[in-house]
Every structure is written in structure tokens, then in C-alpha cells.
Design a protein around this motif. Structure first.
Motif, short mmCIF file in Angstrom:
data_model
loop_
_atom_site.label_atom_id
_atom_site.label_comp_id
_atom_site.label_asym_id
_atom_site.label_seq_id
_atom_site.Cartn_x
_atom_site.Cartn_y
_atom_site.Cartn_z
N MET A 29 0.76 -1.39 0.01
CA MET A 29 -0.01 0.08 0.13
C MET A 29 0.83 1.25 0.02
O MET A 29 0.49 2.32 -0.17
CB MET A 29 -0.89 -0.04 1.40
CG MET A 29 -2.16 -1.07 1.35
SD MET A 29 -3.28 -0.68 0.29
CE MET A 29 -3.85 0.81 0.91
N SER A 64 -8.49 4.77 7.36
CA SER A 64 -8.02 3.60 6.50
C SER A 64 -6.67 4.01 6.16
O SER A 64 -6.04 4.72 6.14
CB SER A 64 -9.12 3.99 5.21
OG SER A 64 -8.68 4.96 4.46
N ASP A 66 -5.57 4.01 3.15
CA ASP A 66 -5.27 4.78 2.28
C ASP A 66 -5.06 6.46 2.69
O ASP A 66 -4.30 7.16 2.33
CB ASP A 66 -6.42 4.90 1.22
CG ASP A 66 -6.21 5.73 0.03
OD1 ASP A 66 -5.38 5.61 -0.68
OD2 ASP A 66 -7.11 6.67 -0.25
N GLN A 67 -6.13 6.64 3.67
CA GLN A 67 -6.05 7.95 4.39
C GLN A 67 -4.49 8.11 5.23
O GLN A 67 -4.05 9.04 5.02
CB GLN A 67 -6.96 8.13 5.41
CG GLN A 67 -8.26 8.47 4.94
CD GLN A 67 -9.42 8.26 5.71
OE1 GLN A 67 -9.34 7.51 6.85
NE2 GLN A 67 -10.45 9.08 5.68
N ARG A 69 -1.92 6.59 4.22
CA ARG A 69 -0.73 6.91 3.03
C ARG A 69 -0.72 8.32 2.61
O ARG A 69 0.05 8.81 2.67
CB ARG A 69 -0.95 5.88 2.07
CG ARG A 69 -0.04 6.06 0.89
CD ARG A 69 -0.04 4.78 -0.21
NE ARG A 69 -1.42 4.94 -0.89
CZ ARG A 69 -1.90 6.09 -1.56
NH1 ARG A 69 -0.96 6.97 -2.20
NH2 ARG A 69 -3.08 5.92 -2.20
N GLN A 70 -2.11 9.11 2.81
CA GLN A 70 -2.28 10.18 2.21
C GLN A 70 -1.47 11.40 3.13
O GLN A 70 -1.08 12.30 2.60
CB GLN A 70 -3.69 10.46 1.96
CG GLN A 70 -4.17 9.89 0.56
CD GLN A 70 -3.36 10.28 -0.55
OE1 GLN A 70 -3.02 11.48 -1.00
NE2 GLN A 70 -3.06 9.37 -1.26
#
Length: 146
Positions: A29, A64, A66-67, A69-70
Motif C-alpha cells: 500500500m 483507512s 489509504d488515508q 498513506r495520504q
């Protein structure tokens, strides 16, 4: 015995309390970047383990992958907006949990067998929190119903 400097994925997973596939997933990820040894094995040092612990804590707050990672790669304004939104959600949850705690304190002393017979119980059931303007007071005074 392996040291933190040359810890392999199995040892790192055990130290973090996760399965090895979790660390591989985080790597896929774009969250973790463990260096590889000359033989191709992932190598986990204290810095990588600390970052993995941060990922675990952020997941527990409801972010999450993804969050998360952002947060690491996103533009500054995007990160700040996401952080502000998440902090607002956390504060709202804290408010609800504090109100729930006050309600449970009241409930331990409430003598009404039916929720609708008690103003505090009815109010909490309807709203799930203290109405605005009533500040920091408890949901009820133990032993007394207003």
C-alpha cells in the motif's frame, strides 16, 4: 538472536503483534519501505517499527490505510484538512463517550423501571448526548430524578 538492526519480517511482525501478511500489505500500500538485504529479505529497524506502530495507532482511530498513506504523501493543505476533519470526529466521539459515561453513572442509581419515566434516561435515549447549553453537568444526580 536477531537485533533490531537486522530484524526479519517474522520477528518484526511478532514485535508488533501482527501477522507477516499485514506488514507485506502495508508495504504494498506504500506505507512501509523496509530495505532489503543482499539476499532479498526485508530488514526492519527501529525506525520502520516505530512507523508501523504509528500506522497501528492511526488505524485504531478509524483512519483507512489509504488515508494514512495520504498523510505521508499528500499535499500539505490536503493533509491539514484531513487532520482537522479527523480531529473533529475524535472530539465528537469523546463528547459522546463522556455523555455515555455520565449516563451510566446516572443509570447505576436510577430507580425508574421504564426509561420514559426518567427525564435523564429519556433524554439520553432520544439524543445520545447532553443537550447544548447544559455545559459540563452530569446527566443526573444519583438517587434523584428531576
Amino acid at each position: 538472536m536477531t537485533t533490531v538492526q537486522d530484524m526479519r519480517i517474522g520477528d518484526a511482525a511478532a514485535a508488533l503483534g501482527v501477522e507477516t501478511h499485514v506488514l507485506r500489505h502495508w508495504e504494498s500500500m506504500g506505507l512501509l519501505f523496509p530495505p532489503r538485504s543482499s539476499s532479498g529479505h526485508r530488514s526492519y529497524n527501529e525506525h520502520i517499527l516505530d512507523y508501523a506502530r504509528v500506522i497501528q495507532k492511526l488505524q485504531r482511530t478509524g483512519l483507512s490505510l489509504d488515508q494514512i498513506r495520504q498523510l505521508g504523501i499528500g499535499e500539505c493543505d490536503d493533509r491539514l484538512a484531513m487532520l482537522a476533519e479527523r480531529r473533529a470526529e475524535v472530539r465528537a466521539r469523546i463528547t459522546l463517550l463522556e455523555a455515555t459515561d455520565r449516563f451510566l453513572e446516572h443509570l447505576a442509581e436510577c430507580s425508574h423501571p421504564i426509561i420514559s419515566e426518567c427525564a435523564e434516561c429519556s433524554e439520553f435515549a432520544a439524543r445520545g448526548h447532553i443537550p447544548t447549553g447544559q455545559g459540563d453537568r452530569s446527566v443526573g444526580t444519583p438517587g434523584r430524578v428531576r
